[in-house]
Design a protein around this motif. Structure first.
Motif, mmCIF file in Angstrom:
data_model
loop_
_atom_site.group_PDB
_atom_site.id
_atom_site.type_symbol
_atom_site.label_atom_id
_atom_site.label_comp_id
_atom_site.label_asym_id
_atom_site.label_seq_id
_atom_site.Cartn_x
_atom_site.Cartn_y
_atom_site.Cartn_z
ATOM 1 N N ILE A 1 0.862 -1.176 0.000
ATOM 2 C CA ILE A 1 0.000 0.000 0.000
ATOM 3 C C ILE A 1 0.899 1.227 0.000
ATOM 4 N N PRO A 2 0.846 2.036 -1.055
ATOM 5 C CA PRO A 2 1.704 3.243 -1.066
ATOM 6 C C PRO A 2 1.094 4.341 -0.186
ATOM 7 N N LEU A 3 1.938 4.958 0.557
ATOM 8 C CA LEU A 3 1.537 6.050 1.445
ATOM 9 C C LEU A 3 2.523 7.188 1.209
ATOM 10 N N THR A 4 1.977 8.338 0.767
ATOM 11 C CA THR A 4 2.843 9.451 0.376
ATOM 12 C C THR A 4 3.157 10.310 1.586
ATOM 13 N N LEU A 5 4.410 10.529 1.783
ATOM 14 C CA LEU A 5 4.878 11.434 2.826
ATOM 15 C C LEU A 5 5.255 12.743 2.139
ATOM 16 N N GLN A 6 4.382 13.762 2.378
ATOM 17 C CA GLN A 6 4.616 15.080 1.752
ATOM 18 C C GLN A 6 5.464 15.913 2.672
ATOM 19 N N LEU A 7 6.483 16.492 2.155
ATOM 20 C CA LEU A 7 7.436 17.263 2.938
ATOM 21 C C LEU A 7 7.380 18.719 2.495
ATOM 22 N N ASN A 8 7.425 19.573 3.499
ATOM 23 C CA ASN A 8 7.482 21.038 3.280
ATOM 24 C C ASN A 8 6.332 21.508 2.396
ATOM 25 N N ALA A 9 5.194 20.833 2.508
ATOM 26 C CA ALA A 9 3.949 21.247 1.845
ATOM 27 C C ALA A 9 4.142 21.453 0.353
ATOM 28 N N SER A 10 5.027 20.630 -0.234
ATOM 29 C CA SER A 10 5.308 20.780 -1.653
ATOM 30 C C SER A 10 5.194 19.420 -2.300
ATOM 31 N N PRO A 11 4.497 19.286 -3.420
ATOM 32 C CA PRO A 11 4.426 18.005 -4.109
ATOM 33 C C PRO A 11 5.760 17.589 -4.712
ATOM 34 N N ASN A 12 6.649 18.530 -4.825
ATOM 35 C CA ASN A 12 7.971 18.186 -5.353
ATOM 36 C C ASN A 12 8.827 17.461 -4.317
ATOM 37 N N HIS A 13 8.474 17.589 -3.086
ATOM 38 C CA HIS A 13 9.246 16.955 -2.015
ATOM 39 C C HIS A 13 8.347 15.932 -1.340
ATOM 40 N N ALA A 14 8.194 14.817 -1.979
ATOM 41 C CA ALA A 14 7.363 13.745 -1.424
ATOM 42 C C ALA A 14 8.132 12.425 -1.474
ATOM 43 N N GLN A 15 7.834 11.564 -0.542
ATOM 44 C CA GLN A 15 8.477 10.231 -0.458
ATOM 45 C C GLN A 15 7.376 9.215 -0.169
ATOM 46 N N VAL A 16 7.435 8.150 -0.883
ATOM 47 C CA VAL A 16 6.385 7.141 -0.779
ATOM 48 C C VAL A 16 6.827 6.066 0.220
ATOM 49 N N LEU A 17 5.943 5.827 1.170
ATOM 50 C CA LEU A 17 6.134 4.728 2.110
ATOM 51 C C LEU A 17 5.314 3.532 1.641
ATOM 52 N N ASN A 18 5.936 2.373 1.702
ATOM 53 C CA ASN A 18 5.263 1.137 1.292
ATOM 54 C C ASN A 18 4.765 0.427 2.543
ATOM 55 N N VAL A 19 3.474 0.276 2.623
ATOM 56 C CA VAL A 19 2.865 -0.374 3.777
ATOM 57 C C VAL A 19 2.375 -1.743 3.337
ATOM 58 N N VAL A 20 2.877 -2.761 4.014
ATOM 59 C CA VAL A 20 2.469 -4.146 3.744
ATOM 60 C C VAL A 20 1.556 -4.566 4.880
ATOM 61 N N ALA A 21 0.313 -4.745 4.572
ATOM 62 C CA ALA A 21 -0.680 -5.119 5.577
ATOM 63 C C ALA A 21 -1.598 -6.159 4.983
ATOM 64 N N VAL A 22 -1.015 -7.337 4.679
ATOM 65 C CA VAL A 22 -1.771 -8.426 4.070
ATOM 66 C C VAL A 22 -1.929 -9.539 5.092
ATOM 67 N N ALA A 23 -3.140 -9.929 5.342
ATOM 68 C CA ALA A 23 -3.433 -11.052 6.222
ATOM 69 C C ALA A 23 -3.384 -12.333 5.386
ATOM 70 N N GLU A 24 -2.421 -13.197 5.672
ATOM 71 C CA GLU A 24 -2.214 -14.405 4.876
ATOM 72 C C GLU A 24 -2.786 -15.613 5.594
ATOM 73 N N LYS A 25 -3.030 -16.613 4.784
ATOM 74 C CA LYS A 25 -3.475 -17.882 5.334
ATOM 75 C C LYS A 25 -2.265 -18.627 5.881
ATOM 76 N N LEU A 26 -2.424 -19.233 7.066
ATOM 77 C CA LEU A 26 -1.313 -19.954 7.686
ATOM 78 C C LEU A 26 -0.925 -21.156 6.826
ATOM 79 N N SER A 27 0.363 -21.337 6.700
ATOM 80 C CA SER A 27 0.851 -22.415 5.828
ATOM 81 C C SER A 27 2.088 -23.044 6.437
ATOM 82 N N MET A 28 2.130 -24.393 6.414
ATOM 83 C CA MET A 28 3.300 -25.175 6.816
ATOM 84 C C MET A 28 3.484 -26.288 5.802
#
Length: 1790
Positions: free
Chosen positions: A752-779
């Motif tokens: 899940i991309p999450l944009t971190l906007q810096l100094n209130a400018s779209p030119n200074h943004a960094q994308v955080l990748n959020v992994v939040a997937v619930a998986e089925k248990l496997s062995m």
């Protein structure tokens, strides 16, 4: 090398090349090649070149070359030249060359070819020292390559490559092309090309093997114009399988383990592991990570992915561990692969991440009550108790909008440190203040600190807030009572609808008192992170997060603000916020205000009714351009009744609530470029657990620049992810902790991309990748979920391993479940465990079947997350199959015989156990020992077990063989037997069932032993017989001692050791015996005895003869005392002069091996020499041998006795004819002597025994020649069964006297058997095993034992004399010197000649005398070499001629003329005396043994003194040659004769095997003189008892003689039915033709008187008278028949009387003996084959025989007469007659 002919490429130096030229004139062994440098060779001192070669020639022309010869020899050399054979090579010079030293010669050689072909020839030079050749060759140009023989490539690993290069050259003068051909795995580059003459080219060889192999191939190179020539190069390569191994500290089943331990989150830790190359070749490798679960973060990194390792080297590989999640265990697997390797190696890396452990010094900070307008500062400490760096941040406004402020709101705290912070309380309004200040920690839950304080003014005095009010408030909050105002709660309390509990909190009245402590609160408390988001989140977010759960999980917020965040990114503006009252009471709202802040709010305070909402206005008005602003606006809310402390009670006091609104903005003008941010995110990816539950994560945002940075995360961009704070300002050099909250869902994308906007400018943004997937248990379970067990024995257990792997990103706990029937036979360990993400573990499965069948089982694996054990569990089912069968073991060898084993030594062997069953068998071996002592002959099982086994317990796979290593260590000499049994182990490893015998092992514990097999003598004791030597050295006792076990004291030193400081070392054995070297005169040849030792056992034996000096520890010179006793001095003298010597002194005998040991005694000092010598067998016996040798003066008469004590053979009492026994006396001097036994003690012994001669000496006196032995005869006749002993002096004329003790024992026949010769008493070996140096003739037996024989019997034996020489002829002669021996023993032939390799048969006959006796005779056989005798005669003839010449020849000199005359006179007188007397002036002393003047007889060997050549002053006189000294062979003859009655009594079965010669029996009269033959003359007349004994003896002899008659015995059995033999020369004349008085003289003289009178006189006389009276009248037919019958009867009686004659019996014995001897002689000579099958003569049919005989039937009397007349007769009665005996068939007289 030059290539010309295709030959073996492995032969270096031989060229390859094209085929032979068809025009070649001559075949030569030399190969043509290119031009080579001429090398000079040296042949027998001539230096020249080895060959001359002509190149570049044309046919029809002449070409001349010079061959240079240079002499480097020291002498003039003459060389003869053999010119070339062919006409194409010519040399113009003559055939001979002379070369002086250092000169040279040039020989021109002309070559005249006719064709274009190769020519080969040679020039041969022959000198005095040898012949050498120079090759001449004419070659034509041809293609040739010089290539190496072999190219060896460097070894490499399989599926790798190695390369090398080699040079090859065009050695011809022609340009050639080439093409290389080679088979894989070799490759050559370049493969083709062109070579100019003399050009070199480098070829690269590459070796690419696919497996481990020793590869050898030939690379073929075709060259020439059309590739017609070829050569080969042998390419050799070696490849091996690579073997790489990972080495590290940890180890678990299936892989190595590299453990990083605990590492802080955000840090990195590096460790190394080693890769060992165990092979001998370099190899490449690759490292790769095993496949991880999807979306799993990689926390391990390895920069080395591939490489190359040299042989036997180590490579260190670093691995870095950088954990990302706190309190988690990370596991990963690194696989090491190598091309060509048989297997892979696996490395497990694991590490634990840890976070900081931070705490505050207090949880409640009470500022108390202060006046309005003042401020208070308190100190708190933040403590980091871990070793990890901690990042903290207090969630508080850094400006002046908050009444509570911290001087260091954010920072870093090193490990194990603390930091003091200043907290300032600056109230603005007179109210009670309460704020829960949150301290955010990176990777940890936040810390909470309650700040309370009260502000009073002069007008307002609100209730003072105390810390106890907070604890009561939290209890009331969980019970849902804080939504009510305090006044209402006070009323309810007064109305008793509420009550106070023990802690002062409010409680509903209806709850029973006993359940107060256990009352369940209405709401649950929040976790710190939940509380943090509850305080700072909007109400709708709270509702969304908790709408799926129970509404009573958390209490409803009292007052909420909406929105909680305001952004002013568009410049100055005004925005509103609303506050809602969710309580049941009226509240007051008060905002904190800062005059200088760009943010303002209005109104600052108001009142709000229950469940009402009001709005406020927030205005952003910056006073500067291009600046970032951010603040936290605080609003304190409280119940209105709390404004005055008089309106509220202390029990119902409720603290105020603090609401926070985050505001941020900037004053940049539109179009103005914002500041470029310099930030750092610790990890740009936020990964949540794979479980569908609420989770939190935190990251660190660091401002690394020098300008502040504002940030914003838009919550609308990712509604499922909540971030606090979502916006804010990060000062320069500071940081901000961002906390994420999310509930993973299976519907979420992988990132899940999450944009971190810096100094209130779209030119200074960094994308955080959020992994939040619930998986089925496997062995996963390896091998596809199937588990197959190998066939297993019933009752035992088989094991398998199964690897289980967690394929999920969360730790999981698992448990194996088995059904009831499967639990009895199937177990798994561990049954339950925890698996970290990506971790795999090995499970150990055990299958223990109970019965023989096929088992199909289905175990299931249940697993669940560790964080949520109450969730629904997953299940995985596998299939397990096992086959149960019955197992058994057997031994490859049921019986193992180890043979003989040395005591206290080890012997190892293997017992091979075979498992033929289809299942593995777990076994346990047991051993049962049985010991049988050979001496005790009983079983002894209490001895300790001496059999040790390896692998006593174990498992043997199906159809396999397991060798069990066993070791035995016998403790004593005994027979050991071990029974090895086995038990089959059950699943628990315990023994079950009865033991099963599997193998029997037996061994014999023995000590090393030796035995003496033979003895020989040489030197001055050559005349002693083997029996005398055997007795001198006590060899019977020595063999007896050697067969016994050593005592413990003898094993004090197991091997020869120097252990004593004394000259006479200590003795640890009781076995002591004497070795007597006899006696000899001074200066005689050394006494040399040869003993043959044999190892009769099956183990090697090491033996040593230790002199005292060998056992003495050598001391330093200063340590010697110098005081020696006489015995020590005597020992030192003997050892210093080496009087006794042994060779060899030590040795080792293998089983069955023999070794001759020589014992020598030197006669250098007069006297008796004694030396104790220890015979030591390593790990065996010690026997002390007392060497004794005697040296006598040359003029002394000396008798040497082997012992001063002689024991006669035991005799039975009551016997009438005791045997004669002998005692030996040996003359050890050089002079003959006379001896005499003093019989006085014998007479005294007779008087003591009733005048019975107990002991008689038959020849008490006599004379003994030097070196000879006298036999003294004795008769021992005991009266009682006891031991008799008598001391008898022996007197020597002109010599010393000595005493000898004679002992004899009487035996009672009723209690013991008589002594026999075969009972083992005489144990001297009968065959010669030791060859004497120079001996060429050997006897088949050197001792002949006739055993027990009757008197008057004759026995014969056959022996053989063999000449083993291949070149020498030998003369032999038997010498029987003793008169008694001549009468008793005869041998035939007595003398003769033996050709090389020839054998002769000798017949030894013993004739027993009429009286019992012991016979011990020694016969000497003298051997003389024919060539030595011929040389003696030649020397004698030359000496006689020289002597005759010297009689008439003399020389006169002027010097010493007078002395010469005197010398000549003495010489003439000596010569005259010698001629008269036959002796010389210096006559040799008498020899030690008897001498004979006959040629070949024994002669005395001269002593060393006699061997010195006398020095004469004048002319040296030549001595007369001496005849060769013959070699002596001893033949011992032993026997014992018994009387007839005694022999038939004790040997009844052997009596009929002997013939009794009655003609030699002694004549005994009836007067009793038969017993008086051995009595002295002076005895009184016989008494009545003696007469009675004589009569009894006579009668017994007569009866015994009658019973001895074979005719009498036969007549008793068969009567008179058998016809007797008849010999013509013994029959009388016909009865009618002779008068009665003319009977045969032999019959009349020899027949018994009774028989003569009754048969020969009466009947014939009457018959003759009757015939005379009736002669004139005719006889009737009846009278004729009567007369014929009478004659026949008379004839039969005469024949019967003849058969009874002793002479007739002797004749028959001689005939039979001679016949058998002739047959044996013919068989020995090869004329008769005894083993040939007898011939079968086919007879005609019985009918024809009946026809031919039926007409001529005769009467029975005539038939019997014819049978008697047809008997054969041997005409020659000689025992040595020819083999062709004359046989005549006598016809009956007419």
């Amino acid at each position: 090398m030059l290539t010309d002919n295709p030959v073996n490429p492995l032969n270096s130096g031989i060229p390859f090349g094209g085929t032979h030229n068809p025009h070649r004139k001559r075949v030569s062994s030399l190969r043509s090649g290119g031009l080579q440098k001429r090398t000079q060779n040296c042949f027998f001192g001539v230096e020249t070149c080895a060959e001359l070669v002509w190149e570049d020639w044309e046919p029809g022309l002449e070409y001349t070359k010079s061959l240079f010869l240079r002499s480097i020899h020291g002498k003039l050399q003459r060389l003869t030249i053999r010119p070339p054979e062919s006409k194409f090579f010519k040399t113009p010079y003559p055939q001979t060359i002379l070369l002086s030293p250092g000169t040279s010669f040039s020989l021109p050689v002309t070559f005249q070819p006719l064709k274009k072909c190769e020519y080969v020839d040679t020039i041969e030079f022959r000198g005095k020292e040898g012949t050498f050749q120079v090759s001449l060759r004419a070659v034509i140009p041809h293609h040739a390559l010089k290539v190496p023989d072999t190219v060896i490539l460097p070894p490499c690993a399989a599926r790798h490559s190695s390369q090398t290069s080699f040079l090859f050259r065009n050695s011809s003068k022609l340009q050639t092309g080439f093409r290389w051909f080679v088979d894989p795995p070799f490759q050559l580059s370049p493969e083709t090309g062109q070579l100019k003459p003399g050009e070199e080219r480098r070829v690269t060889v590459e070796f690419k093997p696919q497996q481990a192999v020793v590869c050898q191939a030939e690379a073929c190179c075709a060259f020439g114009d059309d590739g017609e020539s070829s050569c080969t190069v042998l390419l050799r390569g070696l490849s091996k399988y690579p073997r790489l191994q990972i080495s590290c500290m940890g180890q678990e089943e299936g892989c190595k383990v590299l453990e990083f331990g605990s590492v802080a989150v955000g840090d990195s830790h590096e460790k190394h592991f080693e890769i060992y190359n165990l092979s001998t070749v370099s190899t490449t490798f690759s490292l790769s990570w095993l496949r991880r679960p999807p979306l799993m973060e990689s926390v391990f990194s390895c920069e080395v992915h591939e490489g190359k390792i040299a042989p036997h080297s180590v490579l260190k590989v670093p691995i870095c561990f950088s954990p990302l999640t706190v309190d988690s265990i990370s596991v990963d697997y690194l696989c090491l692969t190598c091309p060509g390797a048989v297997s892979e190696d696996l490395l497990k890396v694991s590490g634990t991440s840890i976070g900081p452990m931070v705490s505050l010094s207090t949880s409640v900070l009470d500022f108390g009550c202060i006046e309005e307008g003042t401020e208070v500062t308190h100190n708190i400490q933040i403590i980091n108790s871990s070793a990890v760096l901690a990042h903290y941040q207090f969630d508080v406004d850094t400006g002046s909008h908050s009444v509570f402020s911290v001087d260091k709101p954010c920072g870093s705290l090193p490990g194990s440190s603390k930091l003091t912070l200043l907290v300032k309380f600056r109230p603005q309004n007179p109210i009670a203040y309460h704020k829960t200040m949150i301290c955010l920690l990176l990777h940890r839950e936040p810390l909470f600190m309650d700040l309370i304080g009260t502000c009073h003014s002069e007008q307002l005095k609100p209730a003072i807030l105390k810390p106890r009010h907070l604890s009561v408030y939290r209890l009331n909050l969980l019970r849902g009572l804080t939504c009510y105002p305090p006044d209402l709660l006070s009323a309810l309390l007064e109305e008793h609808r509420l009550k106070l509990d023990d802690s002062g909190a409010l409680q509903m009245q209806e709850i029973p008192a006993e359940d107060t402590g256990n009352s369940t609160p209405l709401f649950n408390p929040r976790s710190p992170l939940e509380e943090y988001f509850h305080v700072n989140s909007a109400p709708e977010v709270e509702t969304e997060l908790y709408n799926t759960s129970n509404s009573t999980r958390f209490p409803v917020p009292h007052v909420t603000v909406q929105p909680s965040e305001l952004l002013f990114y568009d410049g100055p503006a005004s925005k509103s916020v609303s506050i809602t009252n969710h309580t049941k009471g009226k509240i007051c709202l008060t905002w904190s205000n800062e005059a200088e802040s760009p943010f303002s709010i209005s109104p600052l305070s108001c009142e709000l009714g229950p469940l009402k909402t009001t709005a406020f206005r927030v205005t952003y008005s910056p006073n500067q351009q291009n600046i970032f602003h951010a603040a936290q606006l605080e609003c304190f809310t409280f119940y209105k009744v709390l404004k005055d402390q008089r309106n509220v009670e202390d029990q119902t006091l409720c603290p105020p609530w603090c609401l926070t609104v985050r505001v941020s903005g900037h004053s940049f003008q539109p179009g103005k470029e914002h500041f470029t941010p310099n930030i750092s995110l610790q990890h740009p990816q936020v990964v949540f657990p794979a479980l569908k539950q609420l989770a939190y994560r935190s990251i660190l945002l660091q401002n690394t620049g020098d300008l502040p940075v504002i940030f914003r995360l838009d919550p609308d961009e990712c509604p499922s992810v909540c971030v606090l704070p979502s916006s804010g300002l990060v000062p320069a050099g500071s940081h901000q902790i961002l906390t994420f909250r999310c509930t993973p869902s299976p519907d979420h994308s992988s990132g899940i991309p999450l944009t971190l906007q810096l100094n209130a400018s779209p030119n200074h943004a960094q994308v955080l990748n959020v992994v939040a997937v619930a998986e089925k248990l496997s062995m996963s379970v390896e091998e596809g979920g199937s588990l197959f067990f190998q066939p297993t024995a019933v009752g035992s257990c088989s094991e398998r391993t199964l690897r289980v792997r967690n394929l999920s990103r969360v730790p999981m706990e698992f448990k194996w479940r088995l059904c009831g029937s499967d639990q009895r036979v199937l177990t798994v360990l561990p049954n339950t465990d925890i698996l970290q993400p990506n971790e795999s573990k090995v499970q150990k499965w055990s299958f223990a079947p109970k019965e023989e069948m096929m088992y199909n089982m289905k175990p299931s694996l249940t697993f669940w997350p560790v964080q949520t054990p109450q969730c629904k569990k997953s299940r995985l089912t596998i299939k397990a199959v096992g086959l149960a069968s019955k197992g058994s073991l057997q031994a490859e060898q049921p019986v193992i015989d180890l043979g003989e084993v040395l005591v206290e030594s080890c012997k190892s062997f293997e017992v091979s156990l075979l498992n033929d069953s289809p299942c593995a068998v777990s076994y346990s071996l047991t051993t049962q020992q049985s010991v049988t002592d050979t001496g005790l002959l009983e079983d002894m099982t209490q001895d300790p077990l001496v059999l040790e086994m390896e692998n006593v317990k174990g498992t043997i796979p199906a159809d396999c063989r397991l060798p069990i290593r066993c070791t035995v260590r016998p403790a004593r000499r005994a027979h050991y037997c071990w029974t090895i049994s086995y038990h089959i182990l059950n699943a628990s490893g315990s023994v079950g069932g009865e033991p099963q015998s599997i193998c029997h092992v037996q061994a014999e514990g023995v000590y090393p032993t030796m035995e003496v097999m033979d003895v020989r003598s040489c030197g001055n004791v050559e005349g002693l017989s083997k029996l005398q030597l055997w007795r001198l050295f006590n060899l019977d006792a020595l063999n007896t001692y050697l067969r016994r076990d050593p005592s413990p004291s003898e094993l004090t030193f197991r091997v020869p050791t120097r252990h004593s400081f004394r000259h006479r070392p200590s003795i640890f054995t009781s076995a002591t015996m004497d070795f007597s070297f006899s006696a000899a005169p001074l200066g005689s040849d050394p006494t040399s005895i040869l003993l043959l030792f044999k190892n009769p056992g099956s183990i090697p034996v090491q033996w040593s003869f230790l002199f005292p000096e060998d056992q003495q520890i050598e001391l330093e010179y200063w340590a010697e005392t110098g005081d020696f006793s006489p015995s020590e001095l005597h020992l030192m003298k003997i050892q210093e002069h080496r009087l006794f010597s042994i060779f060899p002194r030590s040795g080792k005998l293998q089983p069955g091996q023999q070794r001759t040991v020589q014992f020598t005694y030197r006669h250098e000092f007069v006297g008796t020499d004694r030396l104790p010598v220890l015979l030591k067998l390593s790990r065996g016996r010690e026997i002390l041998l007392n060497f004794t040798g005697i040296t006598v003066e040359r003029d002394r008469r000396y008798i040497h006795l082997s012992s001063n004590r002689h024991i006669f053979a035991p005799m039975a009492i009551g016997g009438f004819s005791p045997p004669k026994q002998v005692y030996e006396l040996y003359n050890a001097g050089t002079l003959p002597l006379r001896y005499h036994f003093d019989t006085t003690p014998l007479e005294e012994l007779m008087e003591e025994n009733f005048s019975h001669p107990i002991l008689q000496c038959m020849n008490p006196g006599g004379e003994i020649e030097p070196g000879h032995t006298a036999l003294v005869e004795w008769i021992f006749s005991p009266l009682e069964a006891k031991t008799y002993s008598v001391d008898i002096p022996i007197h020597v004329v002109e010599g010393d006297s000595m005493f000898v003790t004679f002992e004899g024992q009487g035996l009672d026949e009723r209690e013991s058997e008589p002594i026999q010769l075969q009972d083992g008493r005489i144990t001297v070996p009968c065959t010669q095993r030791i060859p004497v140096p120079g001996q060429v003739v050997f006897l088949s037996e050197d001792r002949v034992c006739f055993g027990d024989i009757p008197v008057c019997s004759r026995s014969t034996r056959i022996i053989f004399l063999t000449n083993v020489s291949y070149t020498d002829q030998v003369l032999y002669k038997w010498n029987v010197t003793s008169t008694e021996c001549q009468q008793t023993v005869t041998i035939c032939p007595m003398s003769g000649r033996l050709a090389p390799g020839e054998s002769v048969l000798c017949i030894v006959t013993i004739q027993a005398s009429g009286s019992p006796a012991f016979y011990q005779q020694d016969l000497l056989c003298e051997m003389t070499l024919v060539n030595m005798l011929a040389q003696y005669h030649k020397d004698l003839r030359q000496w006689e001629e020289e002597t005759e010449r010297q009689k008439y020849e003399f020389t006169l000199t002027e010097k010493d003329l007078l002395q010469t005359k005197q010398l000549d006179k003495c010489t003439q007188e000596g010569a005259v005396l010698e001629q008269k007397t036959g002796t010389r002036k210096y006559k040799a002393l008498p020899p030690i043994r008897s001498s004979d003047h006959a040629v070949g007889g024994p002669s005395a060997r001269p002593s060393r003194a006699e061997q010195r050549v006398p020095q004469q002053t004048g002319q040296e006189r030549r001595r007369r040659p001496e005849p060769p000294c013959p070699t002596l062979l001893h033949l011992g003859v032993t026997a014992r004769s018994h009387s007839l009655m005694e022999y038939q009594t004790h040997f009844p079965s052997q009596f009929n095997t002997h013939y009794i010669n009655r003609s030699t029996q002694p004549k005994r009269s009836l007067s009793g003189t038969s017993e008086s033959w051995h009595l002295p003359a002076n005895l009184p007349p016989l008494t009545l008892g003696l007469e009675r004994d004589v009569i009894t003896h006579v009668l017994n002899s007569l009866l015994q003689s009658l019973l001895d008659e074979p005719q009498f015995q036969q007549s008793l059995v068969e009567g008179d039915t058998e016809q007797v033999l008849y010999f013509t020369q013994l029959r009388p004349a016909p009865a009618p033709a002779l008068p009665a008085q003319t009977l045969p003289r032999s019959a009349a003289g020899c027949q018994d008187p009774v028989e003569v009178s009754g048969v020969s006189s009466a009947t014939p006389a009457k018959t003759y008278t009757r015939n005379c009276s009736t002669a004139d009248r005719p006889m009737s037919e009846c009278d004729r028949e009567s007369l014929k019958e009478l004659q026949e009867e008379t004839k039969m009686k005469v024949q019967e009387s003849i058969r009874r004659f002793p002479e007739f019996c002797d004749l028959m014995e001689d005939i039979l003996l001679n016949t058998l001897q002739n047959l044996m002689m013919e068989a020995f000579l090869g004329e008769l084959v005894l083993t040939t099958r007898p011939r079968i003569i086919a007879l005609p049919p019985s009918s024809s025989r009946k026809t031919s005989l039926g007409s001529n039937r005769q009467s029975s009397a005539a038939s019997n007469k014819r049978k008697e007349l047809l008997r054969p007769l041997v005409t020659s009665p000689s025992p040595y007659m020819s083999t062709q005996a004359k046989v005549s068939n006598l016809e009956p007289e007419q």
